[in-house]
Design a protein around this motif. Structure first.
Motif, mmCIF file in Angstrom:
data_model
loop_
_atom_site.group_PDB
_atom_site.id
_atom_site.type_symbol
_atom_site.label_atom_id
_atom_site.label_comp_id
_atom_site.label_asym_id
_atom_site.label_seq_id
_atom_site.Cartn_x
_atom_site.Cartn_y
_atom_site.Cartn_z
ATOM 1 N N GLY A 91 13.903 -1.026 24.354
ATOM 2 C CA GLY A 91 13.613 0.063 23.420
ATOM 3 C C GLY A 91 12.277 0.721 23.727
ATOM 4 O O GLY A 91 11.488 0.175 24.502
ATOM 5 N N GLU A 92 12.056 1.907 23.128
ATOM 6 C CA GLU A 92 13.012 2.459 22.198
ATOM 7 C C GLU A 92 13.933 3.429 22.906
ATOM 8 O O GLU A 92 13.490 4.247 23.708
ATOM 9 N N ILE A 93 15.201 3.346 22.564
ATOM 10 C CA ILE A 93 16.231 4.149 23.218
ATOM 11 C C ILE A 93 17.071 4.839 22.133
ATOM 12 O O ILE A 93 17.078 4.395 20.982
ATOM 13 N N VAL A 152 17.710 -0.057 13.773
ATOM 14 C CA VAL A 152 17.527 1.389 13.760
ATOM 15 C C VAL A 152 16.134 1.589 13.190
ATOM 16 O O VAL A 152 15.895 1.405 12.004
ATOM 17 N N HIS A 153 15.208 1.922 14.089
ATOM 18 C CA HIS A 153 13.798 1.944 13.709
ATOM 19 C C HIS A 153 13.482 3.230 12.962
ATOM 20 O O HIS A 153 14.120 4.261 13.184
ATOM 21 N N CYS A 154 12.535 3.127 12.046
ATOM 22 C CA CYS A 154 12.099 4.267 11.243
ATOM 23 C C CYS A 154 13.321 5.007 10.679
ATOM 24 O O CYS A 154 13.476 6.208 10.868
ATOM 25 N N THR A 202 5.133 -0.104 11.673
ATOM 26 C CA THR A 202 4.302 1.076 11.409
ATOM 27 C C THR A 202 4.670 2.266 12.299
ATOM 28 O O THR A 202 4.486 3.404 11.891
ATOM 29 N N ASP A 203 5.117 2.011 13.551
ATOM 30 C CA ASP A 203 5.253 3.075 14.557
ATOM 31 C C ASP A 203 3.886 3.698 14.839
ATOM 32 O O ASP A 203 3.797 4.874 15.180
ATOM 33 N N CYS A 204 2.807 2.921 14.643
ATOM 34 C CA CYS A 204 1.473 3.468 14.862
ATOM 35 C C CYS A 204 1.274 3.870 16.316
ATOM 36 O O CYS A 204 1.887 3.256 17.185
HETATM 37 NI NI NI Z 1 8.108 4.363 18.129
#
Ligand code: NI
Length: 256
Positions: A91-93, A152-154, A202-204
């Motif tokens: 990831g991320e894909i 499934v991120h964010c 966070t996806d910081c």
């Molecule tokens: Ni990200």
């Protein structure tokens, strides 16, 4: 302890104070960080961070905005990098129709190839999907094999889509957006998803929670996200942090 399931500490936004922030994360009870790559160059910087810090792990993959740089030759290189001892996911894909940087067929093709790669290597997948709800689900269903783990991120879609992914056994990544007043849809999703299927992220440096919205984000803000999730689930933040840490360790195959 707190598990950061999705961060980008190799981002230039941290060039001035990366070491200080990571030291502070350690002090504040962050037990593990998964640094997520997005391009061929960030695969290298992600794995360099994972080698430099014992509590950092890496996800190896190419973001839909960057799949234009992929070919068979560097795809083999990518596969080799997935075998790094600290690589814990692909990831991320996924698909990104918001930026639409690469042709949609090209995005789908490399999404599928990277899903297959994850299956072949027995790794979980981190999915990025933005304004591509229907196509992402369609591609996932085509490539999915029973037992494949994914997050499934964010997550930015509604309850119906969340149910579809839960049915596949997938996890839902929840970050700073859950603290935004206008995030009605995500709040509904968080109420619906069992806490055992939520990963805290966070996806910081992106997506800082309130009251830091628009500022640079870091894992030090995870407790605010846990608090907002707790309010929706009728739990305290401590319990949210403990359960989501367990979830992430299970997801990434990392023991206590
Ligand atoms: Ni990200």
């Amino acid at each position: 302890m707190i598990f950061e399931s999705h961060a980008h500490y190799d981002d230039g936004a941290f060039d001035g104070d990366r070491a200080e922030i990571l030291r502070e994360c350690r002090k504040q009870g962050i037990s593990a960080i998964v640094n997520v790559s997005a391009s061929l160059s960030s695969v290298k910087t992600t794995l360099a961070l994972a080698e430099a810090y014992d509590f950092i792990y890496g996800a190896v993959g190419i973001h839909p905005d960057e799949v234009g740089e992929l070919n068979e030759e560097n795809f083999s290189w990518l596969k080799e990098k997935c075998r790094h001892p600290k690589a814990v996911a692909v990831g991320e894909i996924g698909l990104d129709y918001y930026w639409d940087k690469e042709g949609r067929e090209t995005q789908k093709y490399w999404f599928r190839r990277q899903m297959e790669l994850a299956w072949e290597l027995g790794l979980p997948v981190i999915i990025h999907s933005r304004e591509a709800a229907a196509d992402t689900l369609e591609e996932v269903k085509k490539a999915h094999k029973p037992g494949q783990k994914a997050v499934v991120h964010c997550f930015s879609y509604g309850p119906d889509l969340a149910r579809e992914y839960l049915d596949l056994g997938y996890y839902i990544g929840v970050g700073g957006v859950v603290t935004f007043k206008n995030a009605k849809k995500l709040k509904e999703v968080v109420k619906l998803v069992p806490i055992q299927r939520i990963l805290l992220e966070t996806d910081c440096p992106y997506l800082a929670p309130e009251p830091f919205r628009g500022k640079r984000n870091s894992s030090l803000n995870l407790s605010r996200i846990a608090e907002a999730i707790g309010q929706l689930k009728g739990m305290d933040a401590e319990a949210v942090m403990a359960i989501t840490e367990e979830n992430a360790r299970k997801f990434y195959h990392l023991n206590q």
